[in-house]
Design an enzyme around this catalytic site. Structure first.
Site, PDB file in Angstrom:
ATOM      1  N   GLY A   1       0.802  -1.209   0.000  1.00  0.00           N
ATOM      2  CA  GLY A   1       0.000   0.000   0.000  1.00  0.00           C
ATOM      3  C   GLY A   1       0.841   1.267   0.000  1.00  0.00           C
ATOM      4  O   GLY A   1       0.528   2.233  -0.703  1.00  0.00           O
ATOM      5  N   SER A   2       1.894   1.272   0.771  1.00  0.00           N
ATOM      6  CA  SER A   2       2.700   2.495   0.889  1.00  0.00           C
ATOM      7  C   SER A   2       3.306   2.875  -0.453  1.00  0.00           C
ATOM      8  O   SER A   2       3.247   4.038  -0.867  1.00  0.00           O
ATOM      9  CB  SER A   2       3.819   2.297   1.913  1.00  0.00           C
ATOM     10  OG  SER A   2       3.279   1.970   3.172  1.00  0.00           O
TER      11      SER A   2
ATOM     12  N   ASN B   1      -8.030   3.754   8.750  1.00  0.00           N
ATOM     13  CA  ASN B   1      -7.435   2.581   9.367  1.00  0.00           C
ATOM     14  C   ASN B   1      -7.576   2.534  10.889  1.00  0.00           C
ATOM     15  O   ASN B   1      -7.505   1.475  11.485  1.00  0.00           O
ATOM     16  CB  ASN B   1      -5.959   2.451   8.989  1.00  0.00           C
ATOM     17  CG  ASN B   1      -5.201   3.747   9.095  1.00  0.00           C
ATOM     18  OD1 ASN B   1      -5.621   4.762   8.522  1.00  0.00           O
ATOM     19  ND2 ASN B   1      -4.116   3.744   9.807  1.00  0.00           N
TER      20      ASN B   1
ATOM     21  N   SER C   1      -3.751  -3.192  -0.587  1.00  0.00           N
ATOM     22  CA  SER C   1      -2.635  -3.971  -0.055  1.00  0.00           C
ATOM     23  C   SER C   1      -3.181  -5.309   0.433  1.00  0.00           C
ATOM     24  O   SER C   1      -4.142  -5.357   1.203  1.00  0.00           O
ATOM     25  CB  SER C   1      -1.997  -3.188   1.095  1.00  0.00           C
ATOM     26  OG  SER C   1      -0.912  -3.892   1.647  1.00  0.00           O
TER      27      SER C   1
ATOM     28  N   GLN D   1      -7.820  -0.232   3.587  1.00  0.00           N
ATOM     29  CA  GLN D   1      -8.674  -0.808   4.619  1.00  0.00           C
ATOM     30  C   GLN D   1     -10.026  -1.261   4.067  1.00  0.00           C
ATOM     31  O   GLN D   1     -10.716  -2.056   4.698  1.00  0.00           O
ATOM     32  CB  GLN D   1      -8.891   0.197   5.762  1.00  0.00           C
ATOM     33  CG  GLN D   1      -7.638   0.481   6.582  1.00  0.00           C
ATOM     34  CD  GLN D   1      -7.200  -0.705   7.437  1.00  0.00           C
ATOM     35  OE1 GLN D   1      -7.990  -1.583   7.773  1.00  0.00           O
ATOM     36  NE2 GLN D   1      -5.925  -0.733   7.796  1.00  0.00           N
TER      37      GLN D   1
ATOM     38  N   THR E   1      11.728  -7.777 -10.696  1.00  0.00           N
ATOM     39  CA  THR E   1      11.151  -9.078 -11.022  1.00  0.00           C
ATOM     40  C   THR E   1       9.822  -9.221 -10.290  1.00  0.00           C
ATOM     41  O   THR E   1       9.737  -8.984  -9.089  1.00  0.00           O
ATOM     42  CB  THR E   1      12.119 -10.195 -10.598  1.00  0.00           C
ATOM     43  OG1 THR E   1      13.374  -9.964 -11.255  1.00  0.00           O
ATOM     44  CG2 THR E   1      11.581 -11.564 -10.969  1.00  0.00           C
TER      45      THR E   1
ATOM     46  N   HIS F   1      -2.267  -7.724   2.454  1.00  0.00           N
ATOM     47  CA  HIS F   1      -2.209  -8.300   3.800  1.00  0.00           C
ATOM     48  C   HIS F   1      -3.328  -7.795   4.708  1.00  0.00           C
ATOM     49  O   HIS F   1      -3.405  -8.192   5.865  1.00  0.00           O
ATOM     50  CB  HIS F   1      -0.837  -8.078   4.446  1.00  0.00           C
ATOM     51  CG  HIS F   1      -0.541  -6.674   4.864  1.00  0.00           C
ATOM     52  ND1 HIS F   1      -0.679  -6.248   6.163  1.00  0.00           N
ATOM     53  CD2 HIS F   1      -0.113  -5.603   4.163  1.00  0.00           C
ATOM     54  CE1 HIS F   1      -0.327  -4.971   6.229  1.00  0.00           C
ATOM     55  NE2 HIS F   1       0.018  -4.555   5.036  1.00  0.00           N
TER      56      HIS F   1
ATOM     57  N   CYS G   1       1.648   1.335  12.966  1.00  0.00           N
ATOM     58  CA  CYS G   1       2.864   1.968  12.475  1.00  0.00           C
ATOM     59  C   CYS G   1       3.431   2.968  13.443  1.00  0.00           C
ATOM     60  O   CYS G   1       4.619   3.208  13.476  1.00  0.00           O
ATOM     61  CB  CYS G   1       2.582   2.722  11.178  1.00  0.00           C
ATOM     62  SG  CYS G   1       2.144   1.618   9.872  1.00  0.00           S
TER      63      CYS G   1
HETATM   64  C1  PLP Z   1      -5.031   3.076   5.116  1.00  0.00           C
HETATM   65  C2  PLP Z   1      -3.700   2.477   4.885  1.00  0.00           C
HETATM   66  N1  PLP Z   1      -2.938   2.931   3.882  1.00  0.00           N
HETATM   67  C3  PLP Z   1      -1.724   2.404   3.618  1.00  0.00           C
HETATM   68  C4  PLP Z   1      -1.210   1.390   4.381  1.00  0.00           C
HETATM   69  C5  PLP Z   1       0.149   0.878   4.043  1.00  0.00           C
HETATM   70  O1  PLP Z   1       0.096  -0.390   3.460  1.00  0.00           O
HETATM   71  P1  PLP Z   1       1.385  -1.313   3.419  1.00  0.00           P
HETATM   72  O2  PLP Z   1       1.715  -1.661   4.817  1.00  0.00           O
HETATM   73  O3  PLP Z   1       0.978  -2.477   2.591  1.00  0.00           O
HETATM   74  O4  PLP Z   1       2.482  -0.522   2.789  1.00  0.00           O
HETATM   75  C6  PLP Z   1      -1.970   0.894   5.471  1.00  0.00           C
HETATM   76  C7  PLP Z   1      -1.503  -0.179   6.368  1.00  0.00           C
HETATM   77  O5  PLP Z   1      -0.428  -0.274   6.843  1.00  0.00           O
HETATM   78  C8  PLP Z   1      -3.242   1.457   5.714  1.00  0.00           C
HETATM   79  O6  PLP Z   1      -3.999   1.016   6.717  1.00  0.00           O
HETATM   80  C1  PLP Z   2      22.431  -7.195 -11.511  1.00  0.00           C
HETATM   81  C2  PLP Z   2      20.999  -7.045 -11.181  1.00  0.00           C
HETATM   82  N1  PLP Z   2      20.576  -5.920 -10.550  1.00  0.00           N
HETATM   83  C3  PLP Z   2      19.302  -5.733 -10.217  1.00  0.00           C
HETATM   84  C4  PLP Z   2      18.338  -6.672 -10.503  1.00  0.00           C
HETATM   85  C5  PLP Z   2      16.927  -6.380 -10.110  1.00  0.00           C
HETATM   86  O1  PLP Z   2      16.536  -7.165  -9.026  1.00  0.00           O
HETATM   87  P1  PLP Z   2      14.977  -7.351  -8.701  1.00  0.00           P
HETATM   88  O2  PLP Z   2      14.397  -8.112  -9.826  1.00  0.00           O
HETATM   89  O3  PLP Z   2      14.971  -8.089  -7.418  1.00  0.00           O
HETATM   90  O4  PLP Z   2      14.374  -6.004  -8.588  1.00  0.00           O
HETATM   91  C6  PLP Z   2      18.723  -7.857 -11.176  1.00  0.00           C
HETATM   92  C7  PLP Z   2      17.783  -8.928 -11.547  1.00  0.00           C
HETATM   93  O5  PLP Z   2      16.718  -8.792 -12.059  1.00  0.00           O
HETATM   94  C8  PLP Z   2      20.077  -8.042 -11.504  1.00  0.00           C
HETATM   95  O6  PLP Z   2      20.490  -9.143 -12.139  1.00  0.00           O
END
Ligand code: PLP
Ligand code: PLP
Lengths: 387, 144, 387, 144
Positions: free
Chosen positions: C70-71, C151, C199, C179, C237, C201, C325
């Site tokens: 979410g963030s 939230n 989000s 939420q 990725t 979770h 948080c």
């Molecule tokens: C209203 C709201 N926005 C954003 C977030 C952030 O989500 P995340 O923890 O997946 O980054 C949360 C929860 O932490 C939330 O309750």
């Molecule tokens: C050298 C290198 N740097 C950065 C990345 C990016 O990593 P990620 O896919 O976890 O964001 C990769 C692979 O995709 C990589 O091989």
């Protein structure tokens, strides 16, 4: 037979990493910011994972910031160093021509915002030369970012020497160690590394998790704003299962490195020797010795990479041509162009990347399967001079 | 990016691969920078394409479109073959991924280029609308 | 007895989500950017997950960008709208006083960079008033960002009305639905939502994954640069296991919403009624009706939140005070201050958030356990007027 | 943020909770804005603290430090009690999380404030170093 030989693109999650993760989904699922037992259980898992990662990197736990992967960590490192540089009037950044796009694009973006960018040559062997770096460092250099090992051709850069040089010159040194972590020794303290990126899914950890090591003395800027997680440096509910899985996989990889890597290196050498012996007009890209234990990257004259991959896939072999990220694009790999390959050869590259999960039987299968496939494509190629 | 079964079939078992020694017309399009080269050989008798072969350096789609294009023009009158559109090739292959559409254009051009060569040889003028124009797709000219 | 009543902080992963994820770790572990079978299997999972998310949001698949949570999605939405606004000379942003920090901090950062920020009042009942929003919209307003449901106090905002107003005024409307997703009906098309964050979770999906919906007409800027994943809008990725888990959890939540939510609402009402009846000088924060089915948030006069949580935890009840948080910080919740609570009451807040996993037995246990704990703390409080 | 066992013990079973009706000295520190208020009641006979009680509004650490501080000064001579440092309270509790250190300072201040009250009542001058100074921790004065 099915052979997964694309471990530089991503790896399967190890049994021990998955086992470490499973209880985090349904038992220790609390939010580590929560005061209660469930939250504190999660907080303890987070602390332990951070300590594990720090230990095997030669860092302190509070120098570790968990991110959603290598790309995010690369971006955050580069932006942080740039902002710090800008505050001091330093607006010059040094990198190399064959960095991953997560580094290159972040650096290019800064280039548009008034930073001056120097991209070092990586020569035919895919290795940066120290004197060239030294010559490029200026009084206004804010950051040197050089990858630990290249994702396509696997060449290993002289990281310790670069670290020593940057420390001496007082320039921040970041290294993208995504391909090196878990496969090569890393000690950020001994190697004078100021910032380091890694990503779990390249060493049998889960996807969607990585970290940025940042030396205490260096201020980190926030890329994702919000809650105060990760000492205020990275907002978002901590991805405990993935963090725990990364720590388990990293411990496993580091503890077994001395046993696994020589085995992988032997498989790779068998593969390289076999391919070079069986197929004419094939060259190995990148230095033969200073390369990742699992990386073999060939240029196969007269044929194009995608068609080669498709036929290999039909034979059950998962391989890659250029990096996974850019396939689907029409441009030949910037890495292969950076080591001076002409377009025709760059289009015909084949990357086979092994891990400790591969067997000698699999390697022999590849060595058997590849020649007739190459032959078939060459027979229909207007570029190949038929015998 | 997933290929249709037809594409995979024409890629793995391409029809009409090869060269024709004494071809009535030969066309070659594409270049190494773009990573695709198609060469088409035509054997023409009484304006009928009696045989056709191709050689292609390129991705799966390049090979499949070459194969399909040669199938589509085999036995046709040159004037009909000349009208082969990239769209017809794509349809015959049950579609192509968007990033691969240029391959079908290349196949269309390769056919026309071979017919053009035949026309040149026999001193016939190619209708204006079927003459190949530089599409500026390659760095060779477009970036100058 | 152990009762997890902190589902607004995070939830446990559902069985079906976990089952959907498991094969992605060790079987379908390929990189979706890879050409080969293993990669294409992963690519198919990615396509299916995107379609599922789009379907239950009333969006098109190509309007969905997967993020690390979410963030990140909040940050990307706000930065995108701001950059678009800046290009058109529009540098005014409207939000509310009780947004999540992921929105507030992102907006505040823009405030430091030359944007003008209007934070709407949310009144005593925790609900934004439409005429106030209408009055705040100016010709140079680039973005309105109002959360779907809060939230902490769970109050639901008039999203459809805000959407219609913003569309009429030609202002981008983003809503943080973290939420709300999985608990309340969402249809971005009908509700005229331009951008939406969720989000996984928070609805029994995995941590570390979320998404940003962005209407086709609106250009998205990139926060994390690198590979061309997510149509070039989010490098890294793809986290396939998490994306697949999110889609499974979201499908489950949406399909069962009509059955689950009335049940959860009934549990919540039982809890609210029980607590208000048994403990004197307790007030329910936020509108009683327009609130999330699972949210109960009380102010308990005379006692401080943390000590209450600790004693509840000792009794096996996982609850929260303010948002997860910010616990550990000394400031009382900005949300409770925003609805006009004085500091003394704001410090004594208790949030109990239920999900379909909670039972009536658990609710009754909370109703039994809470009064003596409150009594104990009040007895040692210098602020409580002892009877 | 995890509390030591000692903290949890003093929080869940706080010693000396209550008030003293005819206290020799009463001290109250903290305020609602900061979210902590500690009130300490002393019964003093011949400068010896014969009884001590506290009332605290605050977090777990605030309650535990109040409890521990009262234990540490019970039976002590006021001049000794006056010297009670927040560090001594923290040590006796086997440590406090960094964000909670201020609670121990509050406990130290509450004790001194109660002794100050006693001194005021009997007309004795508090040594300068033990007099309470405003730490500016609360918005009441610091933000003006
Ligand atoms: C209203 C709201 N926005 C954003 C977030 C952030 O989500 P995340 O923890 O997946 O980054 C949360 C929860 O932490 C939330 O309750
Ligand atoms: C050298 C290198 N740097 C950065 C990345 C990016 O990593 P990620 O896919 O976890 O964001 C990769 C692979 O995709 C990589 O091989």
């Amino acid at each position: 037979m099915r052979v997964y030989a694309d471990n530089a693109a991503t790896t399967q999650v190890s049994r021990s990493a998955l086992e470490a993760m499973l209880p985090c989904f349904t038992e220790y699922y609390g939010n580590p910011s929560s005061m209660h037992q469930s939250g504190q259980d999660a907080a303890r898992l987070l602390i332990n994972a951070r300590e594990t990662m720090a230990k095997y990197l030669g860092a302190s736990p509070n120098e570790i910031t968990f991110t959603s992967g290598g790309s995010e960590a690369d971006n955050q490192a580069i932006i942080s160093a740039a902002l710090r540089g800008a505050r001091k009037g330093k607006k010059h950044i040094i990198s190399t021509k064959f960095e991953h796009h997560a580094v290159l694009h972040a650096v290019e973006k800064l280039g548009k915002e008034g930073f001056e960018i120097t991209l070092l040559d990586v020569h035919e062997d895919g290795i940066v030369r120290l004197p060239k770096l030294e010559a490029a460092i200026r009084p206004d250099t804010a950051l040197v970012t050089v990858m630990y090992a290249n994702n396509e051709i696997g060449t290993i850069q002289p990281i310790s020497e670069i670290g020593a040089l940057c420390r001496e010159k007082g320039v921040i040194f970041h290294t993208d160690a995504v391909q090196a972590a878990g496969h090569l020794e890393i000690d950020v303290t001994k190697q004078n590394i100021d910032m380091l990126t890694l990503s779990a899914h390249k060493f049998h950890g889960p996807k969607g998790i990585g970290l940025l090591y940042c030396r205490k003395a260096i201020p980190l800027s926030t890329l994702i704003e919000g809650g105060a997680q990760e000492r205020g440096k990275r907002a978002g509910t901590e991805n405990i299962p993935a963090i725990v899985g990364m720590a388990a996989a990293f411990r496993e990889a580091c503890e077994n490195m001395a046993v696994n890597m020589p085995r992988v290196r032997a498989l790779r050498d068998r593969l390289i020797d076999g391919v070079l012996a069986r197929i004419p007009e094939v060259i190995l890209n990148g230095d033969r010795e200073k390369r990742l234990p699992g990386n073999a990257n060939f240029s196969v004259t007269g044929i194009e990479g995608e068609s080669l991959l498709l036929l290999l896939d039909n034979a059950g072999i998962c391989a890659s041509s250029g990096s996974a990220c850019t396939s689907g694009s029409l441009d030949p790999s910037h890495v292969l162009l950076a080591i001076g390959l002409p377009h025709e050869t760059a289009h015909g590259s084949l990357r086979l990347t092994l891990s400790e999960y591969n067997t000698q039987e699999e390697i022999d299968y590849i060595i058997e399967a590849l020649p007739p496939i190459v032959e078939k494509l060459r027979m229909m190629s207007p570029v190949w001079k038929k015998k | 990016m997933a290929y249709s079964q037809k594409v995979m079939d024409h890629f793995t078992n391409p029809r009409n691969v090869g060269e024709i020694e004494d071809a009535s017309g030969v066309g070659e399009v594409g270049n190494m920078k773009c990573g695709d080269i198609m060469k088409i050989f035509l054997k023409i008798e009484d304006d009928i394409i009696t045989d056709v072969k191709f050689n292609t350096f390129g991705c799966g789609a390049a090979i499949a479109t070459s194969s399909m294009a040669t199938e589509l023009i085999k036995g046709k009158h040159v004037e009909e073959a000349m009208k082969l559109s990239n769209q017809a090739v794509v349809e015959a292959l049950d579609g192509l991924p968007p990033v691969k559409m240029h391959c079908s254009v290349l196949a269309e051009e390769a056919v026309r280029s071979a017919i053009q060569d035949y026309y040149n040889k026999i001193g016939r003028e190619m209708p204006e609308e079927y003459k190949l124009k530089c599409e500026g797709c390659c760095e060779d000219c477009s970036k100058k």
